[in-house]
Enzyme design. Structure first.
Site, short mmCIF file in Angstrom:
data_model
loop_
_atom_site.label_atom_id
_atom_site.label_comp_id
_atom_site.label_asym_id
_atom_site.label_seq_id
_atom_site.Cartn_x
_atom_site.Cartn_y
_atom_site.Cartn_z
N CYS A 188 -3.20 71.92 0.78
CA CYS A 188 -3.34 71.18 -0.46
C CYS A 188 -4.40 70.10 -0.29
O CYS A 188 -5.08 70.03 0.74
CB CYS A 188 -2.02 70.49 -0.84
SG CYS A 188 -0.59 71.59 -0.93
N ASP B 160 7.69 73.53 4.09
CA ASP B 160 7.50 72.69 5.27
C ASP B 160 7.39 71.21 4.93
O ASP B 160 7.69 70.35 5.77
CB ASP B 160 6.28 73.16 6.08
CG ASP B 160 5.00 73.13 5.28
OD1 ASP B 160 5.04 73.17 4.04
OD2 ASP B 160 3.92 73.09 5.91
N ILE C 150 -19.09 88.55 7.76
CA ILE C 150 -20.39 88.51 7.09
C ILE C 150 -21.44 89.02 8.09
O ILE C 150 -21.48 88.56 9.24
CB ILE C 150 -20.75 87.08 6.65
CG1 ILE C 150 -19.89 86.68 5.46
CG2 ILE C 150 -22.22 86.96 6.28
CD1 ILE C 150 -20.17 87.45 4.19
#
Length: 596
Positions: A2, A101, A288
């Site tokens: 977050c 958590d 990539i």
């Protein structure tokens, strides 16, 4: 994973709700799944969270509150041992009501207070407000995997996962002169400073306690306290493999689809190899590659993918990714002269099409001497005969971009009496670990400076730019402590980097992958500066729109650029840093910073 944001006003004044909400909106990319806010205009503190839902999708919204509403918690990151902690807490009478958590952090704080953070195995930036003592704690993980910035502005401490959120709330923004010196010395701004005056990092392994008395800093984890051990190679290999296996296993806990970055190097191949042992379904891997085969390492990734039977996704791109540089700068908040941020952004974009979380091999090079620079440095210098002062001068010279004398000439208003910031930093870190051998001292310096200041910024900011979480098993604190208890001669041995590490993982990934030559993201950007990108460089560095000329002597920049273009000197890294600095100036020293 977050983003968090908030404030605590030491004079007990509140911030406007619109200003506070704007902080969260500016980092929505870190958590597009929801915004959670504790705010009351009658209170002089607030906490917020932008959520990227990975665990307990239904019940994991933040903030989390104690039953009495006296304790409020938000976090950015993941606590990988939250299952084990929740079981212990339940036995002790502090049961968790969810599988999230973040609630584990709350219950742990209820049981143990602030000392409970030492039980956490994870990557995290945490804010806890405790009404009982009217104090807020800002806590950062051990090595700085998750960012946490703060600014004390007119007796109001404002904090956030990214600096751009702070800029929505502070009264003024200006460049920090010391940080400018440090950036041009290191190619990044080492913690705790930032390029913004008055804005700092909460240091890795530290926390701040904020109350009406002021701000108090405390260290809760100390890497310098690790002492080296004498053990057999067999014992080291057994412990290495055991810790790596468990650190990968606990990072597979997720309620959303996930995968792994796979370059075909020893680090990512080892992580994917262990993932394939513990997952019922095929591991999703992402890579990539470059259309120009001279710079393409994707065949090694395909070899690893075939060995472990992964569901492999490869995307070839042109080597020149510099069109993405402004975007990367915006998401980093600070200038970085390291162009490997750009392919990291592209592989994160690729993975984000399918998953919300990936495992990576980040951190292993700094712990186990994986870079060729270590091999070259210790091959060319007999450091055993140097005292700490001479070793500090030599290693600082090895890692510095511009020397102190060069900066005196390059920078405007640069007093010759200013310290040699690079040498000063290096010496202070060596003084913290006199008990370590020279190889481990070098790795300690790079773990404290390069890893936290640049190499962990890369996966966090480039992943969060596209709302994807990165987990790094090598940065499990048990692995870090194992690494620094290991003699340097087992990491760098007769010119072999990662000596014991490669022996440990060879049975898993095979000798060809374990001992393949390390390949960095190297494209001929220095040659492009001379031809195809020459006008681009001139526009950024010398046009009327250049902001950089307010801080540097244009004739000095012109001289190093001309010498580079005329093949007199290879100034690729210096030009790259100056371009990065100009891009940052244009992005952040303007009157308004748009949300991207």
């Amino acid at each position: 994973m977050c983003g968090i944001f908030g404030y605590y006003d030491l004079t007990k004044e509140s911030m406007s709700f619109d200003m506070f909400k704007a902080m969260g909106d500016s980092i929505r990319h870190r958590g597009p799944d929801g915004q959670g806010i504790h705010y009351d205009h009658n209170q002089y503190f607030a906490l917020g969270n932008q959520r990227l839902a990975i665990l307990d999708l239904e019940h994991g919204d933040q903030p989390f509150y104690s039953d009495s509403k006296d304790i409020i918690v938000v976090q950015n990151g993941e606590i990988f041992n939250h299952v084990e902690l929740a079981n212990q807490l339940a036995e002790d009478g502090y049961p968790c009501k969810t599988n999230c958590d973040t609630e584990t952090i709350l219950r742990l704080y209820e049981r143990d207070g602030i000392s409970g953070i030492s039980s956490l195995n994870g990557m995290f930036a945490i804010a806890i407000y405790d009404k009982r003592i009217d104090a807020m704690f800002l806590i950062r993980d051990r090595v700085g995997e998750k960012p946490l910035h703060f600014c004390l502005d007119n007796n109001r401490l404002v904090f956030a996962s990214e600096i751009k959120a702070l800029l929505k709330a502070v009264t003024q923004v200006k460049l920090d002169e010391k940080a400018l010196h440090e950036f041009l010395s290191f190619n990044y701004v080492p913690m705790p400073n930032t390029m913004f005056s008055g804005v700092f990092h909460v240091k890795p392994g530290h926390y701040l306690k904020v109350d009406t008395k002021g701000v108090e800093e405390a260290k809760w984890w100390d890497l310098s306290s690790i002492t080296q051990q004498a053990r057999s190679e067999t014992s080291w290999i057994a412990d290495f493999n055991s810790i790596l296996e468990d650190s990968v296993k606990i990072r597979l806990r997720s309620d959303v689809p996930f995968g792994a970055f796979l370059s075909g190097g020893v680090d990512s191949s080892s992580v994917v190899g262990i993932m394939s042992k513990h997952m019922k379904q095929k591991v999703k891997t992402y890579c990539i590659g470059f259309n120009d085969p001279k710079y393409d390492e994707s065949p090694f990734a395909e070899t690893a993918a075939e060995r472990f039977g992964t569901e492999h996704k490869l995307r070839k791109v042109e080597p020149n990714l510099l069109s993405e540089w402004s975007k990367a700068t915006y998401h980093c908040d600070q200038p970085h002269g390291d162009v490997s941020f750009l392919p990291t952004l592209k592989v994160a974009e690729l993975a984000s099409e399918d998953v919300k979380m990936v495992l990576t091999g980040d951190g292993a090079d700094e712990l186990f001497a994986g870079y060729d620079k270590y091999k070259d440095f210790f091959h060319n210098h007999d450091t055993t005969k140097l005292d700490s002062d001479d070793f500090a001068k030599l290693y600082a010279k090895n890692i510095s971009l511009f020397t102190k004398n060069e900066l005196n000439t390059l920078l405007k208003n640069s007093p010759e009496s200013h310290p040699d910031y690079c040498q000063e930093r290096v010496k202070s870190l060596i003084d913290e670990v006199p008990h370590m051998d020279r190889v481990n001292q070098a790795l300690y310096i790079d773990t404290q400076l390069l890893l936290s200041g640049n190499n962990l910024v890369k996966p966090d900011r480039m992943g969060m730019a596209v709302s994807i979480e990165n987990r790094a098993p090598f940065l499990d604190y048990r692995m870090i402590e194992l690494a620094f208890s290991m003699p340097g001669e087992l990491k760098l041995s007769d010119g072999e980097t990662k000596y014991i590490y490669k022996k440990a993982v060879s049975p898993l990934i095979g000798s060809d992958l374990a001992y393949r030559k390390k390949q960095m993201f190297t494209v001929p950007v220095g040659e492009w500066f001379k031809d195809s990108m020459k006008e681009y460089c001139k526009e950024l560095l010398f046009s009327a729109d250049s902001v950089l000329k307010n801080y540097v002597n244009e004739e000095e920049v012109s001289d190093l650029f001309e010498k580079h273009c005329n093949n007199i000197e290879n100034n690729t890294r210096k030009i790259r840093a100056l371009l990065a600095l100009e891009l940052w100036c244009r992005e952040f020293l303007s009157d308004d910073i748009a949300i991207r």
